[in-house]
Scaffold this active site. Structure first.
Site, PDB file in Angstrom:
ATOM      1  N   ARG A  42     120.923  -3.329 110.300  1.00 29.95           N
ATOM      2  CA  ARG A  42     121.503  -2.245 111.090  1.00 29.95           C
ATOM      3  C   ARG A  42     122.410  -2.809 112.173  1.00 29.95           C
ATOM      4  O   ARG A  42     122.073  -3.803 112.817  1.00 29.95           O
ATOM      5  CB  ARG A  42     120.393  -1.415 111.748  1.00 29.95           C
ATOM      6  CG  ARG A  42     120.920  -0.295 112.615  1.00 29.95           C
ATOM      7  CD  ARG A  42     119.820   0.569 113.182  1.00 29.95           C
ATOM      8  NE  ARG A  42     118.953  -0.126 114.116  1.00 29.95           N
ATOM      9  CZ  ARG A  42     119.293  -0.450 115.376  1.00 29.95           C
ATOM     10  NH1 ARG A  42     120.489  -0.162 115.838  1.00 29.95           N
ATOM     11  NH2 ARG A  42     118.421  -1.077 116.150  1.00 29.95           N
TER      12      ARG A  42
ATOM     13  N   SER B 250     119.356  -6.021 126.036  1.00 31.84           N
ATOM     14  CA  SER B 250     120.326  -5.311 125.197  1.00 31.84           C
ATOM     15  C   SER B 250     121.421  -6.210 124.636  1.00 31.84           C
ATOM     16  O   SER B 250     121.958  -7.079 125.320  1.00 31.84           O
ATOM     17  CB  SER B 250     120.986  -4.207 126.007  1.00 31.84           C
ATOM     18  OG  SER B 250     122.089  -3.696 125.291  1.00 31.84           O
TER      19      SER B 250
ATOM     20  N   LEU C  29     120.333   5.072 117.370  1.00 33.52           N
ATOM     21  CA  LEU C  29     120.359   6.342 118.099  1.00 33.52           C
ATOM     22  C   LEU C  29     121.234   7.330 117.336  1.00 33.52           C
ATOM     23  O   LEU C  29     120.921   8.509 117.201  1.00 33.52           O
ATOM     24  CB  LEU C  29     120.899   6.120 119.508  1.00 33.52           C
ATOM     25  CG  LEU C  29     120.116   5.106 120.357  1.00 33.52           C
ATOM     26  CD1 LEU C  29     120.695   5.019 121.761  1.00 33.52           C
ATOM     27  CD2 LEU C  29     118.650   5.475 120.424  1.00 33.52           C
TER      28      LEU C  29
ATOM     29  N   HIS D 296     115.968  -9.068 116.256  1.00 33.06           N
ATOM     30  CA  HIS D 296     117.019  -8.931 117.265  1.00 33.06           C
ATOM     31  C   HIS D 296     117.223 -10.260 117.983  1.00 33.06           C
ATOM     32  O   HIS D 296     116.262 -10.879 118.431  1.00 33.06           O
ATOM     33  CB  HIS D 296     116.616  -7.849 118.272  1.00 33.06           C
ATOM     34  CG  HIS D 296     117.768  -7.352 119.088  1.00 33.06           C
ATOM     35  ND1 HIS D 296     118.446  -8.156 119.961  1.00 33.06           N
ATOM     36  CD2 HIS D 296     118.369  -6.139 119.147  1.00 33.06           C
ATOM     37  CE1 HIS D 296     119.412  -7.444 120.531  1.00 33.06           C
ATOM     38  NE2 HIS D 296     119.389  -6.233 120.053  1.00 33.06           N
TER      39      HIS D 296
ATOM     40  N   ARG E 220     123.536  -8.952 114.292  1.00 30.94           N
ATOM     41  CA  ARG E 220     122.222  -9.401 114.732  1.00 30.94           C
ATOM     42  C   ARG E 220     121.582 -10.429 113.816  1.00 30.94           C
ATOM     43  O   ARG E 220     121.007 -11.407 114.278  1.00 30.94           O
ATOM     44  CB  ARG E 220     121.301  -8.184 114.852  1.00 30.94           C
ATOM     45  CG  ARG E 220     121.733  -7.296 115.973  1.00 30.94           C
ATOM     46  CD  ARG E 220     120.938  -6.029 116.078  1.00 30.94           C
ATOM     47  NE  ARG E 220     121.382  -5.327 117.278  1.00 30.94           N
ATOM     48  CZ  ARG E 220     120.891  -4.155 117.680  1.00 30.94           C
ATOM     49  NH1 ARG E 220     119.960  -3.546 116.978  1.00 30.94           N
ATOM     50  NH2 ARG E 220     121.337  -3.604 118.772  1.00 30.94           N
TER      51      ARG E 220
END
Lengths: 236, 645
Positions: B442, B291, B448, B273, B337
């Protein structure tokens, strides 16, 4: 901007099991960078203990970013230590100074029995939620999410209450070891929302009853005290 | 009677028909279990994060007997709780061109054409149901003044489809799923086993017959049988030691299933990340994520000049390189990312890093504060800014944040078919524990979505297709000798770990293993580096086997012993990761092989030779796994070079 803390005296509660007598063990620890978190300081202590053949200090912790609610230390008599609105895992050693004595204890509350050392059993919180801390909405068949508008101030207030991380600090800090803040936060979250209206009264009654079972409520004979307490909850 | 499984086959069991009809076709043709019969079946769910809690709650609502296991004190502690930014869904509430197809396409492209088309399409389809369901449960998503749900955008998308609850979306979604689970526990439909860890999987007669667990409070090892077992036990990002994962996250459940016959797919697909707080010292235990949603308003930059030590405020615009905006003008600071992470690495490798260790890049909110005002920025990101300040001692309203990439999520995991079943019949994997939906990378706010899709809307449908065949047939219970045999193996293993009597703690070995994996199987991988890792890891494991020290004995609560078992499994997984990365001679998504890049340093895929899932079979020797391949075909969208320019 970073420095090193020297000569920290840690007085740590050690207790073999729920019914064993406990005691404070004293450890002097040196060379801790002030960039370290409080739990990293305990990691360092534990690694030293294990490598010298002693048992590690048992404590609960997991996410280390202040959200999972697993960590639970009473630090110098304050739940989660000296920094406001900060869980133990987010507390950093720059809040301490060389030469400090730090007293580390578990949550102390009759509803949270000590498991070992600094670890306690907070299952009573789960029992409260199981008794009513939900909206009954079985999977499938939910209407479109925008069908029921929720005014922003209401959604924000519900979110304020919903942010509770379930760590138990409120119980530990309360002289009576009460869970009213935990229970009240969940009630407020769900009872504010339109989706929570159908069960609002039963929810409060069930959760308060379970809370009283675990955390102690008014004595059974003082019914007159207990009823108004419930009625106040209804108006949330 | 055979305890072993048939040779694994990789039949994805993708339903017939056009892509958009496959899920409906599956549901039209699957075998059902009628409501009165559901109570005759027991399902074990291991893990109580988004996937596990939602699966356990829904299966119990349907009438199945459910036993749920978590190693936490409470189901609500699962690491899903830490997800910050949001959850994607193809609601198109913005009217900005979103659709099921668009979300499907973005996910396939974001995954760099290495995911299974049919699974991804289903994910996009059920995404809309998730938002409806969570709102019905009382999740306090962010709202506009008119009362409608608010959205924001995330990396890799040109629409605003991300629903959020401040910077705590994972917390609110997990508490929603936890509350549904708690309701089922309260009315007796789910039995909860907390502080209980899976230590093995038991197969009898070619199907998963149950699990062996260890009670973390007493050290007692015991067996549990069921008609089916669901592993929703998360990812393996902690193999790097330093990651954004919680301290207890581990691969043990998935790895134990792998050792019993479940193929492990694409272990080298790990996500780094781009926006984490840089490491500050050698004893750091984890890295904290900031975030990705911050990249909606924050601008990423480094000084143009290498070794520029001026304070950020003193560096004029002309001496700043907003490299994401420069290199990827159409996505800018919201480039995906993997791309953002590698760009940060390149900047730091070329000496442009900032901060005391020169190991960060700036994420600057000065423009956003000027444009929107401090209050609006505080409302959007206040809790993240506070967290940043607590950790670093710096105020991000006044000085830019420093960020650096860190291990965050693992796309690889147990191989599953369309029905989420592993190669062991009756054993399912859901959420991050499986490999299925994210390909090689991803997209933000999709974890989620996948966890809840699997648990609420996929498994409850697919599991009956397997269970129905066992109606009114007897299955082995825990008195079967195979359970006793596996239990004895587990006890022997913990006894061995507790009695090595060396000098080093499990954390020491975990840290050393993490360094090897990060250096050679992190953001950039080379053949030479991977070869080196594959010789260093077994050597370190050898040292672990001889020099590990676990104090506290094997009976009763012992966190050091728990850790030792998890670290041992990370060793074997680490070897498989490196093997997989070595074998995959291309770059795709989070897997970047330095030998395979374009002239301007972008990932160079090889669709001719590597358009397949690599599913590895355990052979009994961690250094000699067997590779199986599931070819990937794209009917709906042809292979394209992924470009965010």
């Amino acid at each position: 901007m970073s420095g090193t803390l020297k000569n920290l005296t840690l007085k740590i509660w050690r207790q073999a099991g729920p019914s064993d007598a406990g005691r404070f063990d004293t450890h002097v620890i040196d060379e801790i960078t002030d960039e370290a978190s409080f739990l990293e300081m305990l990691d360092i202590l534990n690694e030293r203990l294990v490598e010298s053949g002693e048992d590690a200090v048992v404590f609960d912790h997991d996410c280390r970013e202040g959200i999972c609610g697993t960590c639970s230390l009473m630090i110098n008599g304050q739940a989660h230590g000296p920094e406001r609105a900060t869980a133990t895992c987010q507390l950093h050693m720059r809040k301490f100074s060389s030469g400090d004595t730090i007293v580390i204890e578990p949550w102390r509350a009759s509803a949270f029995p000590i498991v070992r050392d600094l670890m306690v059993d907070r299952s009573a919180f789960d029992r409260i939620v199981e008794s009513g801390g939900f909206i009954t909405a079985a999977t499938g068949g939910a209407p479109d999410a925008n069908l029921t508008p929720i005014p922003k101030p209401v959604a924000d207030a519900a979110m304020d209450a919903a942010q509770c991380i379930g760590c138990g600090a409120c119980v530990a800090a309360c002289p009576n070891g009460a869970a009213n803040l935990f229970t009240g936060a969940k009630v407020t979250h769900l009872n504010l929302l339109p989706q929570g209206q159908a069960e609002r009264y039963q929810r409060v009654e069930n959760m308060v009853e379970t809370m009283d079972d675990h955390f102690g409520g008014p004595a059974p004979t003082t019914v007159s005290v207990r009823r108004p307490a419930r009625r106040r909850s209804r108006s949330m | 009677m055979s305890m072993t499984l048939d040779r694994p086959t990789l039949d994805s069991k993708t339903p017939e028909g056009p892509l958009a009809d496959k899920w409906d076709n599956f549901k039209a043709n699957e075998k059902l279990v009628n409501p009165a019969n559901k109570r005759k079946f027991k399902v074990i769910v291991v893990g109580t994060g988004l996937a596990g809690a939602s699966a356990a709650a829904t299966l119990a609502e349907l009438g199945y007997q459910v036993d749920a296991f978590t190693f936490h004190d409470s189901p609500r502690r699962a690491h899903s709780i830490a997800a910050q930014g949001g959850i994607n869904a193809a609601k198109n509430y913005r009217g900005d061109g979103d659709s099921v197809h668009r979300l499907f396409y973005d996910t396939i492209k974001g995954g760099d054409f290495r995911s299974r088309e049919s699974n991804v399409h289903r994910l996009a389809q059920v995404s809309v149901n998730i938002i409806d369901q969570m709102v019905a449960q009382g999740v306090p998503f962010a709202r506009e003044y008119g009362g409608m749900l608010d959205n924001r955008s995330f990396g890799g998308a040109q629409v605003s489809r991300t629903f959020y609850a401040r910077g705590q979306t994972g917390q609110q979604l997990l508490l929603g799923a936890y509350q549904q689970l708690a309701r089922q526990i309260g009315i007796g439909n789910v039995r909860l086993f907390n502080r209980t860890e899976l230590v093995d999987v038991v197969n009898i007669d070619g199907r998963c017959a149950g699990i062996v667990v260890r009670d973390l409070m007493t050290g007692e090892v015991s067996s549990h049988s069921a008609h089916a077992v669901v592993l929703a036990t998360g990812g393996y990002g902690n193999v790097f030691f330093l990651s954004t994962n919680a301290m207890a996250c581990n691969v043990t459940a998935a790895w134990r299933a792998h050792r019993r016959g479940a193929l492990f797919a694409n272990p080298c697909y790990t996500q780094i990340h781009p926006t984490c707080i840089p490491q500050s010292d050698d004893f750091q235990s984890k890295l904290t994520l900031m975030s990705e949603s911050l990249r909606n308003d924050g601008r990423v930059w480094v000084p143009t000049m290498a070794g520029d030590t001026r304070a950020p405020q003193d560096i004029p615009e002309s001496d700043r390189d907003y490299y994401l905006e420069r290199l990827y003008p159409s996505f800018g600071n919201l480039a995906p990312r993997d791309i953002s992470s590698r760009a940060a690495k390149r900047a730091i490798d070329s000496g442009q890093g900032v901060g005391p260790k020169q190991n960060g890049v700036y994420l600057d909110f000065a423009d956003a504060i000027g444009r929107l005002g401090r209050n609006v920025v505080a409302e959007r990101y206040g809790n993240l800014f506070d967290m940043y300040e607590r950790i670093t001692g710096e105020n991000p309203y006044e000085t830019p944040m420093r960020i650096y990439p860190a291990s965050h999520y693992t796309m690889g995991g147990l191989w599953v078919d369309y029905e989420l079943m592993t190669t062991i019949p009756g054993l399912y994997a859901a959420g991050e524990a499986n490999f299925s939906d994210h390909g090689a990378n991803r997209l933000g706010a999709s974890a989620l979505m996948q966890g809840l899709a699997d648990g609420y809307f996929v498994l409850p449908y697919t599991i009956s297709n397997y269970l129905s065949q066992w109606l009114n047939k007897s299955i082995p219970d825990t008195s079967h000798p195979e359970f006793a045999r596996v239990e004895a193996e587990a006890r022997d293993r913990y006894h061995r770990l507790a009695s090595i009597g060396g000098t080093r703690s499990p954390d020491y070995f975990h840290r050393e293993l993490g360094k090897i994996i990060w250096d050679y199987c992190g953001m950039e991988r080379t053949e030479a580096g991977l070869d080196k890792a594959l010789s260093e890891i077994p050597a370190l494991y050898e040292e672990f086997s001889k020099d590990l020290r676990v104090t506290g004995g094997e009976d009763g609560l012992n966190q050091t012993l728990e850790k030792a078992g998890r670290v041992e499994d990370f060793f074997e997984l680490g070897m498989l990761m490196c093997r997989d990365a070595l074998e995959r001679e291309e770059s795709c998504g989070g897997h970047f092989r330095a030998e395979h890049q374009t002239e301007d340093g972008e990932a160079l895929r090889d669709d001719e030779n590597f358009a397949h899932v690599s599913a590895w079979e355990w052979t009994g020797d961690a250094t000699q796994p067997t590779l199986h391949k599931e070819p990937l075909a794209y009917e709906e969208v042809g292979f394209q070079t992924r470009s965010y320019k």
